[in-house]
Design an enzyme around this catalytic site. Sequence first.
Site, PDB file in Angstrom:
ATOM      1  N   GLU A   1      42.973  46.564  51.362  1.00 58.16           N
ATOM      2  CA  GLU A   1      43.471  46.661  49.985  1.00 58.16           C
ATOM      3  C   GLU A   1      44.881  47.232  49.920  1.00 58.16           C
ATOM      4  OE1 GLU A   1      41.179  47.887  46.720  1.00 58.16           O
ATOM      5  OE2 GLU A   1      39.389  46.784  47.299  1.00 58.16           O
TER       6      GLU A   1
ATOM      7  N   HIS B   1      37.679  55.117  48.274  1.00 60.02           N
ATOM      8  CA  HIS B   1      36.822  55.094  49.455  1.00 60.02           C
ATOM      9  C   HIS B   1      37.182  56.267  50.352  1.00 60.02           C
ATOM     10  CE1 HIS B   1      35.157  50.809  49.349  1.00 60.02           C
ATOM     11  NE2 HIS B   1      35.896  50.923  48.254  1.00 60.02           N
TER      12      HIS B   1
END
Length: 440
Positions: free
Chosen positions: A49, A272
């Site tokens: 990402e 995360h």
Amino acid sequence: MADKDCVGVRVFSLNCWGIRYLSKHCSQRYQMIGEMLCKEQHDIVLLQEVWSEKDFLYLKTKLTSTHPHSHYFKSGVIGSGLAIFSKHRIHDTFLYRYSLNGYPYMAHHGDWFGGKAVGMAILNLAGLTANIYVTHLHAEYSREKDSYLSHRVVQAWELQQFIRHTSTGADVVIVGGDLNMHPQDLGCRLLMSYTGLRDSYVETAKFDGCENGMTLIADNLFISKNELIPFEKGIRIDYILFKGSSKTDIYCDFMSTTKGSVPGHALPYSDHEALTAELRLESHIPAQTGSDKTQDTPTEKLAELVDTLTEARTEVKVGLHCAERMRYTAARTGVMGLALLFLELAIAAVPCFALGAEQPFPRISFYLLAALCFAILLTTFLLYIFYTMELKSLQGAEDQMRLAAGSLQEKLRGFSVTQPHSVPQRSPDGEQLCALDPEE
């Protein structure tokens, strides 16, 4: 005992959640990530990402002295988001884009635009050929009603195929990334059992991090607890996987995860948690013939793999049924739009055949109706093409799984005949034959 050469490798993996202008505190978090990577000096850094190439270039400049070798994998509309930084020279790279990746009209999810893929880099680690993979699979937005399950299963199938077929000559295989699957999910079991990859969290001798190795936790300030339902504390969907070869053993001596906000900062690196695995590579010449770390016999492995593959085929068939239904709906809607267009043309032609008759509807109404008809036709035509492509990909994956299942069942019958006492069979060079070997 043969002499061994030990090599230590520190691997880092993080989903950076780097959506410019949408992700919270994106620039500040990239600064924190860059500072941490400079300080920790991991051997291999696997990022997901990193949606903006500008952010990749920022990290590349920041890490010039500690990680002089890097590669950014480009794919899709906004990129794959995958990047790798390394202390060791990158000799070759390759990107495989998954054939299925969600739906373009689900713009609020955005996975389709990201071009999800798996990137591979080949490194040389103290004379050992290492295949490094970084990947990011389609997200699971609802545990109870997962519309993307068949897509994620196909992605896991393609991932294991890509790894198996590209790593046959590698001494070491390391995989890092956000798989968006729980450890016992179908796609995860399919990947692990088919490739023989081992989970660093399960294999590590020492662990320091979140409970149960979770990487999406409720204590992270970027996470809404509604996203974790029905798992209150969190879930584990990010992994560092590895496996050795006939001449290289690999062990995980230590693994850690971050725990929400970074000490000394008010923010975490991402939504995360980051993973770090300290791996130990032991090469031996000649290859050892006496060690057997596998508890299951080939028959048990094959039977388990056949069951997993059968379950995967079932899920893909469910996806096929849904895709066929959606394609039929698109075709039927398109026919209705075409009928409406013909009706409008017929009404418009009435004054031409009935002398003196006036147009019963205002001209603007005809223009609006025509625009609506053309919009319906165009939309349904594009959707019909998309669902046809989805059907082809699902059918292709199901055909591959069917052939693989047939081959595994044939091997299973052969083991049942030749190995009635479940005695592991070994090849001439000492390797144990099992379901994890490449197809013969």
